[in-house]
Each structure stands twice: as structure tokens, then as C-alpha cells.
Design an enzyme around this catalytic site. Sequence first.
Site, PDB file in Angstrom:
ATOM      1  N   CYS A  95      -7.560   4.021  -8.170  1.00 47.04           N
ATOM      2  CA  CYS A  95      -6.836   3.098  -7.303  1.00 47.04           C
ATOM      3  C   CYS A  95      -6.885   3.601  -5.867  1.00 47.04           C
ATOM      4  CB  CYS A  95      -5.397   2.898  -7.775  1.00 47.04           C
ATOM      5  SG  CYS A  95      -4.263   4.206  -7.306  1.00 47.04           S
ATOM      6  N   GLU A  96      -6.966   2.655  -4.965  1.00 49.26           N
ATOM      7  CA  GLU A  96      -7.102   3.050  -3.564  1.00 49.26           C
ATOM      8  C   GLU A  96      -5.770   3.454  -2.950  1.00 49.26           C
ATOM      9  OE1 GLU A  96      -9.000  -0.436  -1.923  1.00 49.26           O
ATOM     10  OE2 GLU A  96      -7.112  -1.143  -1.072  1.00 49.26           O
ATOM     11  N   HIS A  97      -4.668   3.267  -3.680  1.00 43.61           N
ATOM     12  CA  HIS A  97      -3.370   3.647  -3.126  1.00 43.61           C
ATOM     13  C   HIS A  97      -2.999   5.089  -3.450  1.00 43.61           C
ATOM     14  CE1 HIS A  97      -2.690  -0.900  -3.511  1.00 43.61           C
ATOM     15  NE2 HIS A  97      -3.079  -0.614  -2.296  1.00 43.61           N
ATOM     16  N   HIS A  98      -3.388   5.574  -4.639  1.00 48.03           N
ATOM     17  CA  HIS A  98      -3.022   6.942  -5.040  1.00 48.03           C
ATOM     18  C   HIS A  98      -4.226   7.777  -5.441  1.00 48.03           C
ATOM     19  CE1 HIS A  98       0.410   4.242  -6.025  1.00 48.03           C
ATOM     20  NE2 HIS A  98       1.115   5.210  -5.497  1.00 48.03           N
ATOM     21  N   GLN A 136      -7.420  -3.528  -8.734  1.00 45.67           N
ATOM     22  CA  GLN A 136      -8.045  -4.267  -9.832  1.00 45.67           C
ATOM     23  C   GLN A 136      -8.418  -5.694  -9.434  1.00 45.67           C
ATOM     24  OE1 GLN A 136      -6.099  -3.803 -13.644  1.00 45.67           O
ATOM     25  NE2 GLN A 136      -6.931  -5.759 -14.354  1.00 45.67           N
ATOM     26  N   HIS A 164      -3.228   1.679 -15.366  1.00 42.22           N
ATOM     27  CA  HIS A 164      -3.262   2.381 -14.083  1.00 42.22           C
ATOM     28  C   HIS A 164      -2.435   3.656 -14.194  1.00 42.22           C
ATOM     29  CE1 HIS A 164      -4.841  -1.051 -11.520  1.00 42.22           C
ATOM     30  NE2 HIS A 164      -4.777  -1.541 -12.745  1.00 42.22           N
ATOM     31  N   CYS A 166      -1.442   5.517 -11.949  1.00 42.63           N
ATOM     32  CA  CYS A 166      -0.371   5.630 -10.944  1.00 42.63           C
ATOM     33  C   CYS A 166       0.909   4.985 -11.463  1.00 42.63           C
ATOM     34  CB  CYS A 166      -0.795   5.034  -9.600  1.00 42.63           C
ATOM     35  SG  CYS A 166      -1.268   3.317  -9.643  1.00 42.63           S
TER      36      CYS A 166
HETATM   37 ZN   LIG Z   1      -2.091   3.453  -7.463  1.00 41.76          ZN
END
Ligand SMILES: [Zn+2]
Length: 203
Positions: A95-98, A136, A164, A166
Site C-alpha cells: 500500500c502506498e500509505h504505509h 487497491q 491489507h 496495514c
Molecule cells: Zn496502508
Amino acid sequence: MSQSVRQLSAVDGDRAGRPSRAEVEAAYRTVIRWIGEDPNRDGLKETPARVVRALDEFFSGYRQDPVDILQKTFEEIEGYDEMIVLRGVRFESHCEHHMAPIMGQAWVAYVPNGRVVGISKLARIVDVYAKRMQIQEKLTAQIANTIDEVLKPQGVGVIVKASHHCMTTRGIHKHGTDLVTSRMLGCFRDNPITRQEFLKMIE
Ligand SMILES: [Zn+2]
């Protein structure tokens, strides 16, 4: 080729100003110190180099052009114009956030319009986009849009189910949940019978 696919490839693939491997390894030594560990102890000495090699693999999708992969097609298909479905393609993404793992499966379908692509190419398209920093929803759309733009089929359907990390290993710690996303184009969007036929195959 529409602007959208080209732009995505260009933006995602931009490597200009890329730091050196040594700089990234140094950054990981900093992270290890920040965690409260000693990057010079025996067990950790090689860790930054190993992490960077792992990143090479996790994000290898930036070095591949999804449009190229679909370029070679076959036209001797005896008028075949029914749905082609590749089911349950397993993938690993981040994931590009975590930068936490996303583990999932994709169902990729299309109804050809005079030409088809080798089935392994559909799986490779999933991987090229999975091996990038992702959300996603974007992954799902990129797979469908690229097939639509390059093969120009009568329609494309893509469904992605993924868990996910995260969400399962941090944050709200919800194990056993998965996220389902879909993108339907052409006859998959316009014809309820085609869409139903596809949805039945993923059960
Ligand atoms: Zn994430």
C-alpha cells in the site's frame, strides 16, 4: 493509446533523480537506529542491503512497461468472441500509505474483438501494477484500463480481492477482512448478462 495509460506509465516509471543504493542502505541504518537497535551488531549488519534487495523485488513493476507486455496478440481465433477469464491470479503488493503488504487475488476477463493475448500476459499485467506502491482501487483500474486501451476488446472486467496488512497487523487490527474492488468496461458495464456470467465465475 489514450493519455491516461501513457501518463500513468510515465509518472509511475519516472526514475530521474533516483538515489543510489548506498544512500538507501544508509537510510535503513538510520531507521534501525531510530527503532532502538544497533545497525552494527552482527545480526543487523547486512540487513539494510537485504532490505534494499527486497525492495528491488517488491517494486520491480516500475521497470516494466505494461503496454509492451500486451503488444503481441494472436488474430487466428476462428471468430472466438466469448468471454476469456483468468481466475484467481495471486499477487503481492504494497500500500502506498504505509508500504505494508497487500495480499490478494485478481480475476481478469475480457471479450475479444478479433484478437487475443497469451494468457500469461494477463497475469503479468497484474504483477506489473501490483509490484508498485498501490491502493487497491487504482490497481484494479490500471489493470482494466490497460487491457482496454491496448487490446481494444468488446469489454473488460477486473475484480480484485485483497487483505491489507496495514489493517490486519496495525491500526484497527481487523483480521480476516478483505476488500473487493471491481472495474467493468464495455460490454461488462453495459450488458447485465455478461457481467453476471463473470461474477458467477469468481464465486
Ligand atoms: Zn496502508
